[in-house]
Design a protein around this motif. Structure first.
Motif, PDB file in Angstrom:
ATOM      1  N   ILE A  10       1.276  -1.490   0.205  1.00 30.61           N
ATOM      2  CA  ILE A  10       0.175  -0.308   0.096  1.00 30.61           C
ATOM      3  C   ILE A  10       0.508   1.266  -0.223  1.00 30.61           C
ATOM      4  CG2 ILE A  10      -1.788   1.067   1.725  1.00 30.61           C
ATOM      5  CD1 ILE A  10      -2.848  -1.114   2.429  1.00 30.61           C
ATOM      6  N   MET A  11       2.201   1.007   0.984  1.00 30.22           N
ATOM      7  CA  MET A  11       2.666   2.533   0.651  1.00 30.22           C
ATOM      8  C   MET A  11       3.114   2.250  -0.799  1.00 30.22           C
ATOM      9  SD  MET A  11       2.213   3.847   4.201  1.00 30.22           S
ATOM     10  CE  MET A  11       3.544   5.374   3.927  1.00 30.22           C
ATOM     11  N   MET A  12       3.859   1.909  -1.352  1.00 27.98           N
ATOM     12  CA  MET A  12       4.912   1.943  -2.597  1.00 27.98           C
ATOM     13  C   MET A  12       3.135   2.292  -3.587  1.00 27.98           C
ATOM     14  SD  MET A  12       7.046  -1.413  -2.844  1.00 27.98           S
ATOM     15  CE  MET A  12       6.314  -2.755  -2.373  1.00 27.98           C
ATOM     16  N   PHE A  15       2.656   6.531  -3.879  1.00 27.28           N
ATOM     17  CA  PHE A  15       3.053   6.813  -4.453  1.00 27.28           C
ATOM     18  C   PHE A  15       2.152   8.317  -5.309  1.00 27.28           C
ATOM     19  CE2 PHE A  15       6.889   4.668  -2.258  1.00 27.28           C
ATOM     20  CZ  PHE A  15       7.376   6.029  -1.853  1.00 27.28           C
ATOM     21  N   PHE A  16       1.450   7.103  -5.454  1.00 24.65           N
ATOM     22  CA  PHE A  16       1.271   7.618  -7.667  1.00 24.65           C
ATOM     23  C   PHE A  16      -0.257   8.222  -7.191  1.00 24.65           C
ATOM     24  CE2 PHE A  16       4.139   4.094  -8.073  1.00 24.65           C
ATOM     25  CZ  PHE A  16       4.609   4.386  -8.387  1.00 24.65           C
ATOM     26  N   GLU A  17      -1.462   8.353  -6.015  1.00 23.34           N
ATOM     27  CA  GLU A  17      -2.257   9.015  -5.543  1.00 23.34           C
ATOM     28  C   GLU A  17      -1.975  10.272  -6.271  1.00 23.34           C
ATOM     29  OE1 GLU A  17      -5.417   7.409  -2.001  1.00 23.34           O
ATOM     30  OE2 GLU A  17      -3.269   8.601  -1.234  1.00 23.34           O
ATOM     31  N   ASN A  18      -3.476  10.396  -6.285  1.00 23.52           N
ATOM     32  CA  ASN A  18      -3.752  11.906  -6.950  1.00 23.52           C
ATOM     33  C   ASN A  18      -5.307  11.370  -6.683  1.00 23.52           C
ATOM     34  OD1 ASN A  18      -4.492  11.392  -9.219  1.00 23.52           O
ATOM     35  ND2 ASN A  18      -2.532  11.112 -10.005  1.00 23.52           N
ATOM     36  N   ASP A  19      -5.906  13.405  -7.798  1.00 24.55           N
ATOM     37  CA  ASP A  19      -7.501  13.040  -7.871  1.00 24.55           C
ATOM     38  C   ASP A  19      -7.871  12.546  -7.973  1.00 24.55           C
ATOM     39  OD1 ASP A  19      -6.117  14.392  -9.298  1.00 24.55           O
ATOM     40  OD2 ASP A  19      -8.315  16.011  -9.911  1.00 24.55           O
ATOM     41  N   LYS A  20      -6.971  11.883  -9.463  1.00 24.11           N
ATOM     42  CA  LYS A  20      -7.830  10.107  -9.924  1.00 24.11           C
ATOM     43  C   LYS A  20      -7.622   9.329  -9.415  1.00 24.11           C
ATOM     44  CE  LYS A  20      -8.432  13.659 -14.162  1.00 24.11           C
ATOM     45  NZ  LYS A  20      -7.477  14.329 -15.203  1.00 24.11           N
ATOM     46  N   ILE A  21      -6.476   8.629  -8.925  1.00 24.42           N
ATOM     47  CA  ILE A  21      -6.281   7.657  -8.184  1.00 24.42           C
ATOM     48  C   ILE A  21      -5.818   7.754  -7.040  1.00 24.42           C
ATOM     49  CG2 ILE A  21      -4.482   6.169  -8.628  1.00 24.42           C
ATOM     50  CD1 ILE A  21      -2.858   7.219 -10.759  1.00 24.42           C
ATOM     51  N   ASP A 123       9.929   3.170 -11.012  1.00 25.51           N
ATOM     52  CA  ASP A 123       9.177   4.444 -10.381  1.00 25.51           C
ATOM     53  C   ASP A 123      11.200   4.258  -8.931  1.00 25.51           C
ATOM     54  OD1 ASP A 123       8.858   6.660  -8.011  1.00 25.51           O
ATOM     55  OD2 ASP A 123       7.453   7.107  -9.921  1.00 25.51           O
ATOM     56  N   LYS A 124      11.730   5.279  -9.439  1.00 28.79           N
ATOM     57  CA  LYS A 124      12.628   6.017  -8.723  1.00 28.79           C
ATOM     58  C   LYS A 124      12.056   5.652  -6.997  1.00 28.79           C
ATOM     59  CE  LYS A 124      16.164   7.765 -11.164  1.00 28.79           C
ATOM     60  NZ  LYS A 124      16.691   6.753 -11.521  1.00 28.79           N
ATOM     61  N   ARG A 125      10.874   6.526  -6.765  1.00 23.46           N
ATOM     62  CA  ARG A 125      10.395   6.329  -5.448  1.00 23.46           C
ATOM     63  C   ARG A 125      10.155   4.718  -5.043  1.00 23.46           C
ATOM     64  NH1 ARG A 125       5.110  10.040  -6.664  1.00 23.46           N
ATOM     65  NH2 ARG A 125       5.809   8.958  -8.130  1.00 23.46           N
TER      66      ARG A 125
END
Length: 139
Positions: A10-12, A15-21, A123-125
């Motif tokens: 979940i933590m990984m 990193f990609f969470e935003n208003d659409k994801i 992704d580097k993160r």
């Protein structure tokens, strides 16, 4: 080796969470897909839920727990590995499946990424997180 703990996965994703994801952290206790879909149907009564899978999962779909219940939903299948999707879909019921044939495919698998963690597909993160917590390392 087994799956990495859900908290790390979940933590990984976060990193990609935003208003659409949005990363769902509420429904991780369900073991079977049909359980999760039933819960989501209760929560999102006015929405159509669609199950998306690769053709490799279609091959074993009849072995999934309560797979007939899942057939009540629309299912999108991404064809890959030259699998004859029509053979499996004809057995399961054509009207619920949409097969996507034409899409840009990258010849990579999650296993290949885990085996080569310096992969250009990460992704580097995410890569830094994996290294920080020593995930996916051979024991």
């Amino acid at each position: 080796h087994g799956l990495v703990d859900i908290k790390h996965r979940i933590m990984m994703l976060k990193f990609f969470e935003n208003d659409k994801i949005q990363v769902d952290t509420e429904h991780n206790k369900y073991i079977y897909t049909y359980e999760l879909l039933n819960k989501l149907k209760d929560k999102y009564k006015n929405d159509e839920l669609i199950l998306i899978m690769g053709a490799d999962n279609l091959v074993k779909f009849h072995k999934w727990k309560n797979y007939r219940e899942l057939l009540k939903n629309k299912i999108i299948v991404f064809n890959r590995d030259d699998i004859d999707t029509s053979m499996y879909i004809n057995k399961l019921g054509k009207n619920k499946f949409v097969v996507i044939h034409d899409y840009v495919s990258i010849p990579i698998s999650s296993s290949m990424i885990r085996e080569n963690l310096n992969n250009k597909f990460l992704d580097k993160r995410v890569l830094n997180y994996i290294k920080k917590y020593h995930l996916y390392q051979k024991k």
